[in-house]
Design a protein around this motif. Structure first.
Motif, PDB file in Angstrom:
ATOM      1  N   THR A  15       0.754  -1.233  -0.141  1.00 30.16           N
ATOM      2  CA  THR A  15      -0.181   0.002   0.053  1.00 30.16           C
ATOM      3  C   THR A  15       1.072   1.350   0.139  1.00 30.16           C
ATOM      4  O   THR A  15       1.931   1.182   0.615  1.00 30.16           O
ATOM      5  CB  THR A  15      -0.994   0.074   1.214  1.00 30.16           C
ATOM      6  N   THR A  16       0.481   2.253  -0.717  1.00 31.85           N
ATOM      7  CA  THR A  16       1.036   3.450  -0.760  1.00 31.85           C
ATOM      8  C   THR A  16       0.751   4.545   0.665  1.00 31.85           C
ATOM      9  O   THR A  16      -0.606   4.873   0.642  1.00 31.85           O
ATOM     10  CB  THR A  16       0.714   4.358  -1.872  1.00 31.85           C
ATOM     11  N   GLY A  17       1.671   4.819   1.569  1.00 31.41           N
ATOM     12  CA  GLY A  17       1.145   5.624   2.788  1.00 31.41           C
ATOM     13  C   GLY A  17       1.758   7.042   2.059  1.00 31.41           C
ATOM     14  O   GLY A  17       2.140   7.346   0.920  1.00 31.41           O
ATOM     15  N   ARG A  18       1.809   8.021   3.218  1.00 29.80           N
ATOM     16  CA  ARG A  18       2.035   9.229   2.728  1.00 29.80           C
ATOM     17  C   ARG A  18       3.697   9.517   2.239  1.00 29.80           C
ATOM     18  O   ARG A  18       3.659  10.373   1.445  1.00 29.80           O
ATOM     19  CB  ARG A  18       1.925   9.953   3.721  1.00 29.80           C
ATOM     20  N   TYR A  19       4.312   8.635   2.881  1.00 29.48           N
ATOM     21  CA  TYR A  19       5.628   9.090   2.590  1.00 29.48           C
ATOM     22  C   TYR A  19       6.406   7.839   1.986  1.00 29.48           C
ATOM     23  O   TYR A  19       7.600   7.849   1.248  1.00 29.48           O
ATOM     24  CB  TYR A  19       6.561   9.345   3.727  1.00 29.48           C
ATOM     25  N   GLU A  20       5.738   6.553   2.039  1.00 30.13           N
ATOM     26  CA  GLU A  20       6.554   5.371   1.696  1.00 30.13           C
ATOM     27  C   GLU A  20       5.756   4.273   1.297  1.00 30.13           C
ATOM     28  O   GLU A  20       4.328   4.372   1.752  1.00 30.13           O
ATOM     29  CB  GLU A  20       7.400   4.842   2.853  1.00 30.13           C
ATOM     30  N   ILE A  21       6.041   3.375   0.751  1.00 30.68           N
ATOM     31  CA  ILE A  21       5.349   2.086   0.465  1.00 30.68           C
ATOM     32  C   ILE A  21       5.253   1.047   1.528  1.00 30.68           C
ATOM     33  O   ILE A  21       6.377   0.757   1.759  1.00 30.68           O
ATOM     34  CB  ILE A  21       5.808   1.510  -0.843  1.00 30.68           C
ATOM     35  N   LYS A  22       4.193   0.690   1.963  1.00 26.44           N
ATOM     36  CA  LYS A  22       4.232  -0.260   3.187  1.00 26.44           C
ATOM     37  C   LYS A  22       3.557  -1.503   2.759  1.00 26.44           C
ATOM     38  O   LYS A  22       2.849  -1.735   1.716  1.00 26.44           O
ATOM     39  CB  LYS A  22       3.376   0.380   4.451  1.00 26.44           C
ATOM     40  N   ASN A  23       3.884  -2.843   3.359  1.00 28.85           N
ATOM     41  CA  ASN A  23       3.184  -3.879   3.028  1.00 28.85           C
ATOM     42  C   ASN A  23       2.371  -4.149   4.422  1.00 28.85           C
ATOM     43  O   ASN A  23       2.797  -4.198   5.692  1.00 28.85           O
ATOM     44  CB  ASN A  23       4.258  -5.115   3.232  1.00 28.85           C
ATOM     45  N   LYS A  24       1.123  -4.335   4.151  1.00 28.43           N
ATOM     46  CA  LYS A  24      -0.037  -4.574   5.220  1.00 28.43           C
ATOM     47  C   LYS A  24      -0.680  -5.916   4.971  1.00 28.43           C
ATOM     48  O   LYS A  24      -1.071  -6.301   3.812  1.00 28.43           O
ATOM     49  CB  LYS A  24      -1.115  -3.324   5.188  1.00 28.43           C
ATOM     50  N   PRO A  25      -1.389  -6.624   5.920  1.00 30.41           N
ATOM     51  CA  PRO A  25      -1.879  -7.839   5.776  1.00 30.41           C
ATOM     52  C   PRO A  25      -3.253  -7.349   5.039  1.00 30.41           C
ATOM     53  O   PRO A  25      -4.039  -6.421   5.289  1.00 30.41           O
ATOM     54  CB  PRO A  25      -2.041  -8.533   7.173  1.00 30.41           C
ATOM     55  N   LEU A  26      -3.814  -8.288   4.297  1.00 31.99           N
ATOM     56  CA  LEU A  26      -5.189  -8.172   3.562  1.00 31.99           C
ATOM     57  C   LEU A  26      -6.359  -7.767   4.458  1.00 31.99           C
ATOM     58  O   LEU A  26      -7.239  -7.123   4.090  1.00 31.99           O
ATOM     59  CB  LEU A  26      -5.271  -9.277   2.749  1.00 31.99           C
ATOM     60  N   ALA A  27      -6.307  -8.355   5.637  1.00 29.97           N
ATOM     61  CA  ALA A  27      -7.278  -8.302   6.653  1.00 29.97           C
ATOM     62  C   ALA A  27      -7.196  -6.869   7.163  1.00 29.97           C
ATOM     63  O   ALA A  27      -8.485  -6.100   7.213  1.00 29.97           O
ATOM     64  CB  ALA A  27      -7.255  -9.205   7.691  1.00 29.97           C
ATOM     65  N   VAL A  28      -6.239  -6.351   7.342  1.00 29.30           N
ATOM     66  CA  VAL A  28      -6.117  -4.943   7.714  1.00 29.30           C
ATOM     67  C   VAL A  28      -6.460  -4.012   6.696  1.00 29.30           C
ATOM     68  O   VAL A  28      -7.479  -3.073   7.020  1.00 29.30           O
ATOM     69  CB  VAL A  28      -4.703  -4.336   8.180  1.00 29.30           C
ATOM     70  N   ILE A  29      -6.237  -3.946   5.331  1.00 25.06           N
ATOM     71  CA  ILE A  29      -6.505  -3.225   4.459  1.00 25.06           C
ATOM     72  C   ILE A  29      -8.153  -3.321   4.166  1.00 25.06           C
ATOM     73  O   ILE A  29      -8.572  -2.256   3.996  1.00 25.06           O
ATOM     74  CB  ILE A  29      -5.835  -3.654   2.975  1.00 25.06           C
ATOM     75  N   HIS A  30      -8.726  -4.477   4.410  1.00 28.32           N
ATOM     76  CA  HIS A  30     -10.091  -4.688   4.130  1.00 28.32           C
ATOM     77  C   HIS A  30     -10.808  -4.013   5.379  1.00 28.32           C
ATOM     78  O   HIS A  30     -11.855  -3.263   5.147  1.00 28.32           O
ATOM     79  CB  HIS A  30     -10.563  -6.181   4.219  1.00 28.32           C
ATOM     80  N   TYR A  31     -10.288  -4.091   6.521  1.00 26.31           N
ATOM     81  CA  TYR A  31     -10.794  -3.396   7.932  1.00 26.31           C
ATOM     82  C   TYR A  31     -10.888  -1.796   7.649  1.00 26.31           C
ATOM     83  O   TYR A  31     -11.930  -1.202   7.878  1.00 26.31           O
ATOM     84  CB  TYR A  31     -10.116  -3.681   8.989  1.00 26.31           C
ATOM     85  N   ILE A  32      -9.813  -1.308   7.233  1.00 31.04           N
ATOM     86  CA  ILE A  32      -9.798   0.190   6.924  1.00 31.04           C
ATOM     87  C   ILE A  32     -10.732   0.558   5.883  1.00 31.04           C
ATOM     88  O   ILE A  32     -11.387   1.568   6.050  1.00 31.04           O
ATOM     89  CB  ILE A  32      -8.210   0.484   6.621  1.00 31.04           C
ATOM     90  N   LYS A  33     -10.625  -0.054   4.603  1.00 33.62           N
ATOM     91  CA  LYS A  33     -11.511   0.227   3.882  1.00 33.62           C
ATOM     92  C   LYS A  33     -13.136   0.371   4.181  1.00 33.62           C
ATOM     93  O   LYS A  33     -13.767   1.188   4.090  1.00 33.62           O
ATOM     94  CB  LYS A  33     -11.412  -0.681   2.468  1.00 33.62           C
ATOM     95  N   VAL A  34     -13.661  -0.566   4.817  1.00 34.63           N
ATOM     96  CA  VAL A  34     -14.899  -0.891   5.579  1.00 34.63           C
ATOM     97  C   VAL A  34     -15.298   0.153   6.560  1.00 34.63           C
ATOM     98  O   VAL A  34     -16.207   0.575   6.670  1.00 34.63           O
ATOM     99  CB  VAL A  34     -15.236  -2.308   5.909  1.00 34.63           C
TER     100      VAL A  34
END
Length: 130
Positions: A15-34
């Motif tokens: 995922t692209t953050g403000r300053y860098e590209i980060k690796n996040k678990p798929l569950a966290v990405i889905h949680y943030i989106k929902v």
């Protein structure tokens, strides 16, 4: 970060953050989106806690719902102001304007109750003398 999910695969996604590209678990990405709107609403509610020291559950519920409605009014009002490029307002000023408008409301018509006589047997209960 360790996550446990029965829905998502245990994989990392870039995922692209403000300053860098980060690796996040798929569950966290889905949680943030929902949950984005819910987290934002909880954040706004935390700025104006209306909790009262009371044992009555309905008072806590009433003040929580009152604050919730105030936050929703502020969000809708600020969307309107953004579209028309006028100055946005904060929750405190919106609640103050609404309460002043309700208090200053001129009541010119007060509905009168119909003059229907009460049945006399209704007044002969245990609280009234015979």
């Amino acid at each position: 970060m360790v996550t446990l999910s029965t829905i998502h695969q245990p994989q990392l996604t870039e995922t692209t953050g403000r300053y860098e590209i980060k690796n996040k678990p798929l569950a966290v990405i889905h949680y943030i989106k929902v949950m984005l709107g819910v987290d934002h609403l909880d954040q706004l509610l935390s700025y104006f806690p209306m909790r009262r020291k009371s044992q009555k559950w309905w008072e806590k519920l009433f003040f929580h719902l009152l604050t919730l409605v105030g936050v929703q009014i502020t969000i809708l009002l600020n969307k309107h102001h953004t579209q028309h490029r006028t100055r946005r307002k904060n929750l405190a000023s919106v609640l103050k304007e609404v309460s002043v408008a309700l208090v200053d409301k001129d009541i010119t018509y007060i509905p009168q109750a119909d003059n229907v006589p009460l049945p006399m047997d209704r007044l002969k209960g245990r609280h009234f003398q015979h």
